[in-house]
Write a protein that holds these residues in place. Structure first.
Motif, PDB file in Angstrom:
ATOM      1  N   THR A   1       2.444  -8.744  -8.570  1.00 17.17           N
ATOM      2  CA  THR A   1       3.574  -8.307  -7.755  1.00 17.17           C
ATOM      3  C   THR A   1       4.616  -7.583  -8.601  1.00 17.17           C
ATOM      4  OG1 THR A   1       3.218 -10.193  -6.286  1.00 17.17           O
ATOM      5  CG2 THR A   1       5.335  -9.074  -6.136  1.00 17.17           C
TER       6      THR A   1
ATOM      7  N   THR B   1      11.359  -7.995  -0.070  1.00 19.44           N
ATOM      8  CA  THR B   1      10.217  -8.027   0.851  1.00 19.44           C
ATOM      9  C   THR B   1      10.681  -8.059   2.292  1.00 19.44           C
ATOM     10  OG1 THR B   1       8.893  -9.228  -0.797  1.00 19.44           O
ATOM     11  CG2 THR B   1       8.125  -9.279   1.477  1.00 19.44           C
TER      12      THR B   1
ATOM     13  N   LEU C   1       2.811  -2.441  -3.075  1.00 19.46           N
ATOM     14  CA  LEU C   1       4.264  -2.434  -3.310  1.00 19.46           C
ATOM     15  C   LEU C   1       4.847  -1.029  -3.314  1.00 19.46           C
ATOM     16  CD1 LEU C   1       6.161  -4.904  -3.784  1.00 19.46           C
ATOM     17  CD2 LEU C   1       3.736  -5.456  -4.046  1.00 19.46           C
TER      18      LEU C   1
ATOM     19  N   LEU D   1       2.486  -7.686   2.859  1.00 20.07           N
ATOM     20  CA  LEU D   1       2.714  -8.132   1.484  1.00 20.07           C
ATOM     21  C   LEU D   1       2.526  -9.635   1.355  1.00 20.07           C
ATOM     22  CD1 LEU D   1       5.803  -5.956   0.483  1.00 20.07           C
ATOM     23  CD2 LEU D   1       3.428  -5.645  -0.188  1.00 20.07           C
TER      24      LEU D   1
END
Length: 382
Positions: free
Chosen positions: A119, A56, A201, A67
């Motif tokens: 996620t 990330t 993502l 995110l």
């Protein structure tokens, strides 16, 4: 204010507190692991669990911020939805339900698991096809473990605060007519946020790869007496180069997450042809390591397989623009007590061409040994 409205307001605050705790833990974990404070990663992960993947923080802006926000919103919406359905009144009774401490705590833990699952699903989509089918779920178990551990270690805080407030509201509020929980609105919001988190993502991954591929490599200014503490940008080793071989400025390199089993470690990394013309890889990768302080460390690189990896040997692979090759790193767990762990890994297509680097957190120390396989084509899953 009637008891039902008290319940609705307090459950909303509980969900927001849980989301803030989720963000605080993940951001603090990432900052501590990347700061100059010499804290072992095991201690950091124990005190403030990792709620966001290491990748990330390596993405281009604004994706790290987005995110984090999407993940927090997913946790908040899932917590609110679970709390709303857990507070369904008993049939035939007019007294509004009262959520207890353990019930609220369990809702927060389950919401954390749900956020980690969303996620992980987005990560699988973003990295499809996987380097190996067996590695498709390599990030799912660590994400679920961290989410569950966070719920146990920190999820009780908003649960305790919320249960105490609800108990006071249950005693002091009037018996005014009840207004139902907006479960339909909560369900719609949770589904919408879940879809946004899952879809973000792949968008973040593709945007980061595109930006890295389009950014030219910086040209170092010539100096007469360079003073270098870290590993050099180009290896001094000699590699006989074949025709049309890929160079370091023609490719972009991405790193996978390390995988462990019974004292052994393995990790994949990929080389993608980001140029407009085909090029060839037919060698072992050039690999080097710096410690967490930026100093080069002496690691013996063994060309071949290991307990966690298989090496098929050198083969000539022609990479068309946008296609990739992969290699694998394997090593045994090293006793890192008192030693500075690896903080950066540097990779080039072969020795003598510019290296690319990425922050890593590996239990590889000065004087250790790792094995590296030859480049092999990435086989799309059927």
């Amino acid at each position: 204010m009637d008891k039902r409205n008290h319940l609705t307001m307090v459950t909303a605050w509980i969900s927001v507190l849980a989301g803030l705790g989720w963000v605080f833990s993940g951001v603090l974990n990432g900052w501590l692991l990347r700061s100059q404070i010499a804290l072992p990663s095991q201690f950091v992960n124990l005190v403030v669990p990792k709620t966001f993947a290491n990748t990330t923080w390596q993405m281009i802006q604004p994706w790290p911020v987005l995110l984090v926000v999407f993940s927090a919103l997913a946790l908040i919406s899932l917590s609110a939805l679970l709390l709303a359905f857990s507070a369904r009144p008993t049939k035939g009774k007019t007294t509004p339900p009262h959520l207890g401490f353990l019930a609220i705590w369990m809702c927060i833990v389950i919401a954390a698991f749900g956020t980690a699952l969303l996620t992980s699903l987005g990560d699988i989509i973003a990295t499809w096809p996987p380097a190996r089918l067996a590695w498709m779920l390599e990030r799912v178990e660590p994400a679920l473990s961290s989410a569950g551990y966070w719920g146990i270690v920190w999820g009780w805080v908003p649960a305790l605060i919320g249960s105490r407030i609800l108990r006071l509201a249950h005693r002091e509020s009037s018996d005014a007519p009840e207004s139902g929980h907006p479960r339909a609105i909560l369900s719609f919001a949770a589904v919408l946020i879940a879809a946004v988190l899952t879809a973000s993502l792949p968008l973040a991954e593709h945007s980061s790869q595109g930006a890295k591929a389009s950014t030219p490599e910086p040209v170092p200014a010539p100096t007469t007496a360079p003073l270098t503490f870290g590993s050099p940008e180009v290896s001094s080793a000699f590699q006989e180069v074949g025709e049309n071989w890929c160079t370091g400025d023609q490719v972009s390199i991405t790193w996978g997450e390390p995988e462990g089993a019974t004292g052994h470690r393995g990790m994949s990394f990929q080389l993608r042809n980001s140029d407009s013309t085909p090029c060839v890889v037919a060698s072992y990768p050039d690999v080097a390591f710096d410690d967490a302080n930026g100093n080069a460390i002496d690691v013996l690189i063994v060309q071949g397989g290991s307990f966690m990896t298989d090496d098929a040997g050198i083969s000539s692979i022609t990479l068309k623009p946008g296609t990739s090759a992969q290699a694998f790193l394997g090593w045994n767990a090293m006793a890192a007590a008192g030693d500075t762990r690896t903080g950066t890994m540097l990779v080039a297509p072969y020795a003598g061409t510019p290296r690319q680097s990425s922050p890593v957190d590996l239990d590889i120390i000065d004087g250790g040994a790792v094995s590296v396989t030859a480049w092999e084509p990435v086989i799309a899953a059927k």
